[in-house]
Motif scaffolding. Structure first.
Motif, short mmCIF file in Angstrom:
data_model
loop_
_atom_site.label_atom_id
_atom_site.label_comp_id
_atom_site.label_asym_id
_atom_site.label_seq_id
_atom_site.Cartn_x
_atom_site.Cartn_y
_atom_site.Cartn_z
N ASN A 100 0.80 -1.23 0.00
CA ASN A 100 0.00 0.00 0.00
C ASN A 100 0.83 1.28 0.00
O ASN A 100 0.43 2.28 -0.57
CB ASN A 100 -0.96 -0.01 1.19
CG ASN A 100 -2.13 0.92 0.93
OD1 ASN A 100 -2.63 0.97 -0.20
ND2 ASN A 100 -2.54 1.65 1.95
N ASP A 101 2.03 1.23 0.64
CA ASP A 101 2.85 2.44 0.69
C ASP A 101 3.36 2.84 -0.68
O ASP A 101 3.78 3.98 -0.89
CB ASP A 101 4.02 2.26 1.68
CG ASP A 101 4.90 1.07 1.30
OD1 ASP A 101 4.36 0.08 0.76
OD2 ASP A 101 6.12 1.15 1.52
N ILE A 102 3.33 1.92 -1.64
CA ILE A 102 3.71 2.24 -3.02
C ILE A 102 2.46 2.36 -3.90
O ILE A 102 2.36 3.26 -4.73
CB ILE A 102 4.62 1.12 -3.62
CG1 ILE A 102 5.81 0.87 -2.72
CG2 ILE A 102 5.03 1.47 -5.05
CD1 ILE A 102 7.04 1.67 -3.00
N ALA A 103 1.51 1.46 -3.69
CA ALA A 103 0.33 1.43 -4.57
C ALA A 103 -0.51 2.71 -4.43
O ALA A 103 -0.99 3.24 -5.44
CB ALA A 103 -0.52 0.20 -4.26
N TYR A 104 -0.64 3.19 -3.22
CA TYR A 104 -1.47 4.39 -3.01
C TYR A 104 -0.89 5.62 -3.71
O TYR A 104 -1.59 6.27 -4.51
CB TYR A 104 -1.65 4.60 -1.50
CG TYR A 104 -2.51 5.78 -1.12
CD1 TYR A 104 -3.84 5.86 -1.52
CD2 TYR A 104 -1.98 6.82 -0.34
CE1 TYR A 104 -4.63 6.95 -1.16
CE2 TYR A 104 -2.76 7.90 0.03
CZ TYR A 104 -4.08 7.96 -0.37
OH TYR A 104 -4.85 9.03 -0.02
N PRO A 105 0.41 5.95 -3.49
CA PRO A 105 1.01 7.05 -4.27
C PRO A 105 0.93 6.81 -5.77
O PRO A 105 0.73 7.75 -6.54
CB PRO A 105 2.47 7.07 -3.80
CG PRO A 105 2.48 6.40 -2.49
CD PRO A 105 1.36 5.41 -2.49
N ARG A 106 1.08 5.55 -6.19
CA ARG A 106 1.01 5.25 -7.61
C ARG A 106 -0.38 5.62 -8.16
O ARG A 106 -0.50 6.25 -9.21
CB ARG A 106 1.28 3.76 -7.84
CG ARG A 106 1.19 3.34 -9.32
CD ARG A 106 1.29 1.83 -9.46
NE ARG A 106 2.60 1.34 -9.06
CZ ARG A 106 2.80 0.29 -8.26
NH1 ARG A 106 1.77 -0.40 -7.79
NH2 ARG A 106 4.02 -0.08 -7.95
N HIS A 107 -1.41 5.27 -7.40
CA HIS A 107 -2.78 5.58 -7.84
C HIS A 107 -3.00 7.10 -7.90
O HIS A 107 -3.66 7.61 -8.81
CB HIS A 107 -3.81 4.93 -6.91
CG HIS A 107 -3.78 3.44 -7.00
ND1 HIS A 107 -4.36 2.61 -6.06
CD2 HIS A 107 -3.23 2.61 -7.93
CE1 HIS A 107 -4.17 1.35 -6.40
NE2 HIS A 107 -3.48 1.33 -7.54
N ILE A 108 -2.41 7.79 -6.94
CA ILE A 108 -2.52 9.26 -6.96
C ILE A 108 -1.83 9.83 -8.19
O ILE A 108 -2.36 10.71 -8.87
CB ILE A 108 -1.94 9.84 -5.65
CG1 ILE A 108 -2.90 9.53 -4.50
CG2 ILE A 108 -1.72 11.35 -5.78
CD1 ILE A 108 -2.46 10.03 -3.16
N ALA A 109 -0.66 9.29 -8.50
CA ALA A 109 0.08 9.77 -9.68
C ALA A 109 -0.72 9.50 -10.96
O ALA A 109 -0.76 10.32 -11.88
CB ALA A 109 1.45 9.11 -9.75
N MET A 110 -1.38 8.36 -11.01
CA MET A 110 -2.21 8.03 -12.18
C MET A 110 -3.38 9.01 -12.29
O MET A 110 -3.69 9.52 -13.36
CB MET A 110 -2.75 6.60 -12.06
CG MET A 110 -1.71 5.53 -12.27
SD MET A 110 -2.42 3.89 -11.90
CE MET A 110 -1.09 2.83 -12.52
N TYR A 111 -3.99 9.26 -11.14
CA TYR A 111 -5.12 10.19 -11.11
C TYR A 111 -4.70 11.58 -11.60
O TYR A 111 -5.35 12.20 -12.44
CB TYR A 111 -5.68 10.26 -9.68
CG TYR A 111 -6.67 11.39 -9.45
CD1 TYR A 111 -8.00 11.28 -9.85
CD2 TYR A 111 -6.26 12.58 -8.83
CE1 TYR A 111 -8.90 12.31 -9.64
CE2 TYR A 111 -7.15 13.61 -8.62
CZ TYR A 111 -8.48 13.47 -9.02
OH TYR A 111 -9.35 14.50 -8.82
N ILE A 112 -3.57 12.06 -11.07
CA ILE A 112 -3.10 13.40 -11.46
C ILE A 112 -2.75 13.43 -12.96
O ILE A 112 -3.06 14.40 -13.65
CB ILE A 112 -1.91 13.84 -10.58
CG1 ILE A 112 -2.37 14.02 -9.13
CG2 ILE A 112 -1.29 15.13 -11.11
CD1 ILE A 112 -1.26 14.37 -8.16
N SER A 113 -2.14 12.36 -13.45
CA SER A 113 -1.81 12.30 -14.88
C SER A 113 -3.07 12.44 -15.73
O SER A 113 -3.09 13.14 -16.74
CB SER A 113 -1.14 10.98 -15.23
OG SER A 113 0.02 10.79 -14.46
#
Ligand code: ADP
Ligand code: MG
Length: 341
Positions: free
Chosen positions: A275-288
């Motif tokens: 989760n400590d990687i997946a959550y930021p990853r999802h945020i980065a996808m959202y922002i993209s």
């Protein structure tokens, strides 16, 4: 004679974390002048609502106290009229006009700083009103202490009451402001488009209004009442390109999100699913998706994921954002970092 514009009211002023102190103090002053904060000194950058608030005070007060005298002026007008009064030997009229009011609203007082004669005159105006128990409200783009050439005795006076700042609106407030302004128009905006504007126009409220006007103008040209994302992007294209912006790519977004979460470079595009990687990853996808409006497939390419994974992540974060103000703040800060050079 008061020179107030009736369109500036408390009713149509949206309150957020960025302006709640200034708004509450303004309302208190309008309800009970010269009671709590005298003078009230409102300061903040351009387009953040200082003129709106100071005029709302006057409008509110006059509505409830119809016989009273309110004077709205600016430091430039004050100076100009003073110079005229001296030339035409009507100093007494000038004094009467400014010293016999119940409420003096002086906008953009920072411009007084370079004008010695006007500072001198305003010092006496201030004292006369203050001693008569009259309320004074001032606005400026900066604190008295940070205003070069402002006479010390004026600095002292300006700091006697309450100093209330207005900050740029955060994401949540920008959304609320846009929605309130859209409500006044006969147009339909999808939530997604309001979010697009709130995400991209981050400077101040005047620019938010300008963006909205451009979108409506484009809709007018295309003779439609329904705003599509394509139309909104077209309308804002020129505005956004004139803002100082770096060339934003998905990899810039990934970099900034990794920096924010203090993750080693490249973490977000690894296979790790904790989760400590997946959550930021999802945020980065959202922002993209929101900032770049990239297709799910091309975002997927950048993250080495398939398009449905990206779609689900964007959907998940989008839902969370509407419910979680802390996450809104984080995304807001991330977007600011991403746009900064
Ligand atoms: P300033 O005097 O600080 O430069 P203004 O008061 O002229 O800014 O505000 C710019 C525009 O934004 C005005 O049209 C004003 O009505 C609008 N505005 C600013 N803040 C708000 C707010 N909180 N809610 C609604 N409208 C706002
Ligand atoms: Mg102003």
């Amino acid at each position: 004679e008061s020179a107030l514009n009736p369109k500036y009211t408390f009713d149509n002023f949206i309150v957020g974390n960025n302006n709640n102190l200034a708004q509450a103090a303004s309302l208190a002053v309008a309800e009970t002048p010269a009671h709590k904060y005298n003078p009230l000194f409102i300061y903040g950058g351009s387009g953040l609502g200082k003129t709106h608030l100071i005029q709302a005070i006057g409008n509110f007060y006059l509505t409830n106290n119809p016989g009273k005298r309110v004077l709205y002026t600016t430091s430039e007008k004050f100076t100009y009229e003073l110079v005229n009064a001296i030339r035409e030997k009507t100093n007494q009229d000038f004094r009467n006009k400014h010293r016999t009011v119940d409420l003096l609203l002086m906008d953009d007082v920072q411009f007084l700083a370079t004008k010695e004669l006007a500072q001198e005159e305003f010092f006496h105006t201030f004292n006369a009103l203050y001693e008569a128990g009259k309320q004074i409200v001032l606005t400026s783009d900066r604190l008295p202490s940070e205003t070069p050439h402002l006479a010390d005795r004026l600095k002292t006076r300006f700091q006697m009451g309450l100093l209330a700042d207005i900050q740029p609106p955060d994401y949540e407030t920008r959304l609320a402001i846009l929605k309130s302004k859209i409500e006044d128009e006969y147009f339909t905006f999808d939530e997604e488009i309001v979010e697009y504007v709130a995400n991209n126009i981050t400077s101040n409220v005047r620019d938010l209004e300008g963006a909205l006007k451009r979108i409506l103008a484009y809709a007018g040209i295309e003779r439609t009442n329904t705003i599509s994302m394509e139309l909104a992007q077209k309308a804002l294209k020129e505005i956004l390109s004139t803002l100082p912006q770096r060339n934003i790519t998905i990899s810039v977004i990934i970099d900034e999100v990794e920096k924010y979460y203090r993750l080693p470079k490249g973490s977000l595009i690894t296979k790790k699913r904790s989760n400590d990687i997946a959550y930021p990853r999802h945020i980065a996808m959202y922002i993209s998706r929101v900032i770049l409006d990239e297709s799910y497939a091309s975002i997927g390419d950048a993250f080495k994921r398939d398009h449905s994974t990206v779609m689900n992540a964007v959907k998940k974060i989008k839902k969370m954002v509407t419910e979680d103000t802390e996450l809104q703040e984080i995304i807001n800060e991330l977007v600011t970092n991403i746009k900064k050079d």
